[in-house]
Design a protein around this motif. Structure first.
Motif, PDB file in Angstrom:
ATOM      1  N   LYS A   1      56.947  28.317  73.133  1.00 12.24           N
ATOM      2  CA  LYS A   1      56.396  27.031  73.585  1.00 12.24           C
ATOM      3  C   LYS A   1      55.650  26.347  72.442  1.00 12.24           C
ATOM      4  N   ARG A   2      54.858  27.094  71.693  1.00 10.50           N
ATOM      5  CA  ARG A   2      54.117  26.516  70.563  1.00 10.50           C
ATOM      6  C   ARG A   2      55.064  25.889  69.538  1.00 10.50           C
TER       7      ARG A   2
ATOM      8  N   ARG B   1      55.088  53.095  72.078  1.00  9.65           N
ATOM      9  CA  ARG B   1      55.756  52.683  73.312  1.00  9.65           C
ATOM     10  C   ARG B   1      57.243  52.440  73.049  1.00  9.65           C
ATOM     11  N   PRO B   2      58.145  53.027  73.862  1.00 15.85           N
ATOM     12  CA  PRO B   2      59.583  52.900  73.602  1.00 15.85           C
ATOM     13  C   PRO B   2      60.161  51.541  73.986  1.00 15.85           C
ATOM     14  N   PHE B   3      59.460  50.781  74.824  1.00 21.17           N
ATOM     15  CA  PHE B   3      60.001  49.511  75.299  1.00 21.17           C
ATOM     16  C   PHE B   3      58.964  48.402  75.129  1.00 21.17           C
ATOM     17  N   TYR B   4      59.460  47.168  75.121  1.00 20.62           N
ATOM     18  CA  TYR B   4      58.558  46.025  75.108  1.00 20.62           C
ATOM     19  C   TYR B   4      57.825  45.961  76.435  1.00 20.62           C
ATOM     20  N   GLY B   5      56.540  45.586  76.380  1.00 19.32           N
ATOM     21  CA  GLY B   5      55.739  45.475  77.591  1.00 19.32           C
ATOM     22  C   GLY B   5      55.587  44.035  78.043  1.00 19.32           C
ATOM     23  N   ALA B   6      54.908  43.862  79.157  1.00 14.18           N
ATOM     24  CA  ALA B   6      54.699  42.532  79.725  1.00 14.18           C
ATOM     25  C   ALA B   6      53.930  41.637  78.759  1.00 14.18           C
ATOM     26  N   GLU B   7      52.963  42.215  78.029  1.00 14.33           N
ATOM     27  CA  GLU B   7      52.178  41.436  77.087  1.00 14.33           C
ATOM     28  C   GLU B   7      53.050  40.928  75.936  1.00 14.33           C
ATOM     29  N   ASP B   8      54.002  41.768  75.487  1.00 20.11           N
ATOM     30  CA  ASP B   8      54.921  41.352  74.431  1.00 20.11           C
ATOM     31  C   ASP B   8      55.766  40.160  74.890  1.00 20.11           C
ATOM     32  N   ARG B   9      56.264  40.241  76.105  1.00 24.02           N
ATOM     33  CA  ARG B   9      57.122  39.180  76.630  1.00 24.02           C
ATOM     34  C   ARG B   9      56.330  37.885  76.834  1.00 24.02           C
ATOM     35  N   LYS B  10      55.102  38.034  77.306  1.00 20.94           N
ATOM     36  CA  LYS B  10      54.244  36.864  77.496  1.00 20.94           C
ATOM     37  C   LYS B  10      53.949  36.193  76.160  1.00 20.94           C
ATOM     38  N   LYS B  11      53.622  36.995  75.156  1.00 22.52           N
ATOM     39  CA  LYS B  11      53.308  36.449  73.829  1.00 22.52           C
ATOM     40  C   LYS B  11      54.521  35.740  73.239  1.00 22.52           C
ATOM     41  N   THR B  12      55.698  36.311  73.450  1.00 21.28           N
ATOM     42  CA  THR B  12      56.923  35.701  72.928  1.00 21.28           C
ATOM     43  C   THR B  12      57.161  34.324  73.539  1.00 21.28           C
ATOM     44  N   LEU B  13      57.036  34.224  74.852  1.00 23.95           N
ATOM     45  CA  LEU B  13      57.253  32.941  75.518  1.00 23.95           C
ATOM     46  C   LEU B  13      56.207  31.920  75.098  1.00 23.95           C
ATOM     47  N   GLU B  14      54.961  32.356  74.905  1.00 23.95           N
ATOM     48  CA  GLU B  14      53.911  31.449  74.457  1.00 23.95           C
ATOM     49  C   GLU B  14      54.230  30.893  73.075  1.00 23.95           C
ATOM     50  N   ASN B  15      54.721  31.745  72.186  1.00 23.29           N
ATOM     51  CA  ASN B  15      55.024  31.295  70.829  1.00 23.29           C
ATOM     52  C   ASN B  15      56.257  30.398  70.791  1.00 23.29           C
TER      53      ASN B  15
END
Length: 235
Positions: free
Chosen positions: A119-120, A103-117
């Protein structure tokens, strides 16, 4: 099968044998502290496990569905890296690079995981700030969030508290321990902090180019390798 199996690893660094004929297994859920004197091959071993330094001999095999691209890595920082001008969010998001595949770009799941981490790690409110403007402890939290974006299985940490003040050190160690206990992430950490290693590490891997000891911390405290490092502190 072990999460990672290492057999007869020999690694050279700058034409010098830094790791000689080392074999051990890493099991899912382990918290392993790698100890040894300066120049004993600890960091070189970790880089060899990641393929960042080629093996002169031996083999590293990943099991239980672990991919080499799905291992989170927190290296020792250089002065240049500490002055990197990207935002906290951008640096943490870059940990998803190995998960993108074709995949050439970050997806919604990547962005969600980043924000979750973020927060952690307790740095969600800093997501828009420049990395270079953060304290040392905050920067290490960003890099730990980045490493977690690459994996939910295994972290390799190379002296993650170097240069931090005592409060930031304690807080980062606490975060790493919770990641291991609560998220079940396997942790392999190079540590110069012997006291922390024996108090919190479930297993000790003691290096001096060769493997001097590998096993449970309680057994290590009774070993000759421990007495050699501590001058008689082992029990």
């Amino acid at each position: 099968m072990a999460l990672m199996s290492c057999r007869n690893l020999t690694i050279f660094y700058e034409n010098t044998c830094a790791v000689k004929d080392v074999s051990f297994d890493i099991e899912a859920g382990d918290y392993i502290c790698i100890v040894g004197e300066n120049g004993s091959g600890k960091s070189t071993l970790v880089k060899g496990l990641l393929g960042l330094i080629p093996l002169r001999a031996g083999v590293v095999r990943c099991g239980e569905g672990l991919s080499p691209t799905a291992i989170g890595y927190l290296p020792q920082q250089t002065v240049v890296q500490k002055d990197f001008p990207a935002s906290v969010y951008e640096i943490a998001l870059s940990g998803c690079l190995g998960r993108r595949g074709l995949r050439p770009f970050y997806g919604a799941e990547d962005r969600k995981k980043t924000l979750e981490n973020l927060k952690r790690m307790g740095i969600y409110d800093l997501r828009g700030k420049s990395y270079r403007d953060l304290s040392g402890g905050q920067q290490q939290r960003v890099l730990l969030a980045r490493a977690l974006c690459a994996t939910d299985r295994m972290l390799l940490l190379d002296e993650p508290v170097t240069g931090l003040d005592p409060i930031a050190t304690t807080e980062l160690y606490d975060l790493i321990g919770r990641i291991n206990r609560e998220q079940g992430v396997t942790v392999v950490m190079v540590s110069h902090d012997f006291r922390y290693a024996i108090e919190h590490g479930g297993k000790i891997l003691h290096m001096d180019r060769e493997l001097l000891f590998y096993g449970p911390t309680k057994a290590y405290l009774k070993s000759d390798a421990c007495r050699r490092l501590t001058g008689g502190m082992g029990k």
